[in-house]
Design a protein around this motif. Structure first.
Motif: not given
Length: 214
Positions: A127-132, A152-156, A171-179
């Motif tokens: 679903r992320m590949e489809a835009g979710t 959350f991480f960028p790969k997979l 909840i923290y994200s390493y996917i841009a924007p990080r934080g």
């Protein structure tokens, strides 16, 4: 249970069932351990099992019941393995920071137990590949499960998910924007977030009935 020091005792530990779907062995694989020949066996198997059961029963089983297979990317780390990973820049936090997180068999500075696993959900990958966006899964977990922390991480679209006796609810994200997406004190922390995951399945029905019957 003592720390395994033979193949037979390691096999015995690996056969311990943590929940309906998961066994200890599912959480012991480590690329660092495999490449560098480092043991990834707990010093205190009983504490690791106790923390792992809470992680599996309260977080991973509900995820798998709703979204299908939960693939374990990285989970338990021994103190020796984690220290090596930290020293060699293998994306491992210090031992002190990972007590009651990836190091399941050590309580943290507050005396609490906890456990973290990095997982990937094939359902979410598609679903992320489809835009979710990843935030949809983050908010679903926030609204439905008693997690302590998510990263959350960028790969997979993989993410750390942690159970803890005193949940942090961050909840923290390493996917841009990080934080931080949310943490206690943020305006978005308490209110419902159903608008972000309107097309997601819910946590109800057969899963809840099955848990009550166990």
């Amino acid at each position: 249970m003592r720390m395994p020091r033979t193949v037979r005792s390691a096999e015995t530990l690996g056969r311990v069932r943590l929940s309906h779907s998961f066994f200890v062995r599912d959480f012991l694989h480590s690329e660092i351990a495999a490449i560098h020949g480092i043991s990834n066996m707990p010093d205190d198997p009983d504490l690791a099992i106790a923390a792992g059961r809470r992680l599996c029963e309260e977080l991973l089983e509900p995820l798998q019941a709703v979204f299908g297979r939960v693939a374990i990317r990285s989970a338990y780390r021994s103190v020796v393995l984690n220290a090596y990973g930290n020293a060699h820049r293998y994306n491992c936090a210090s031992n002190e920071r990972n007590y009651a997180r990836h190091i399941w068999d050590r309580r943290d500075a507050s005396g609490c137990m906890g456990a973290v696993a990095c997982v990937a959900l094939p359902w979410l990958v598609d679903r992320m590949e489809a835009g979710t966006p990843w935030q949809a899964m983050a908010w679903w977990i926030h609204d439905h499960l008693p997690y302590s922390e998510l990263q959350f991480f960028p790969k997979l679209g993989a993410f750390n998910i942690g159970w803890h006796e005193r949940p942090k609810r961050t909840i923290y994200s390493y996917i841009a924007p990080r934080g931080y997406l949310t943490r206690p004190g943020f305006a978005n922390h308490v209110e419902g977030h159903g608008q972000f995951y309107e097309c997601f399945p819910g946590l109800e029905g057969d899963y809840l009935a099955d848990r009550e019957s166990v």
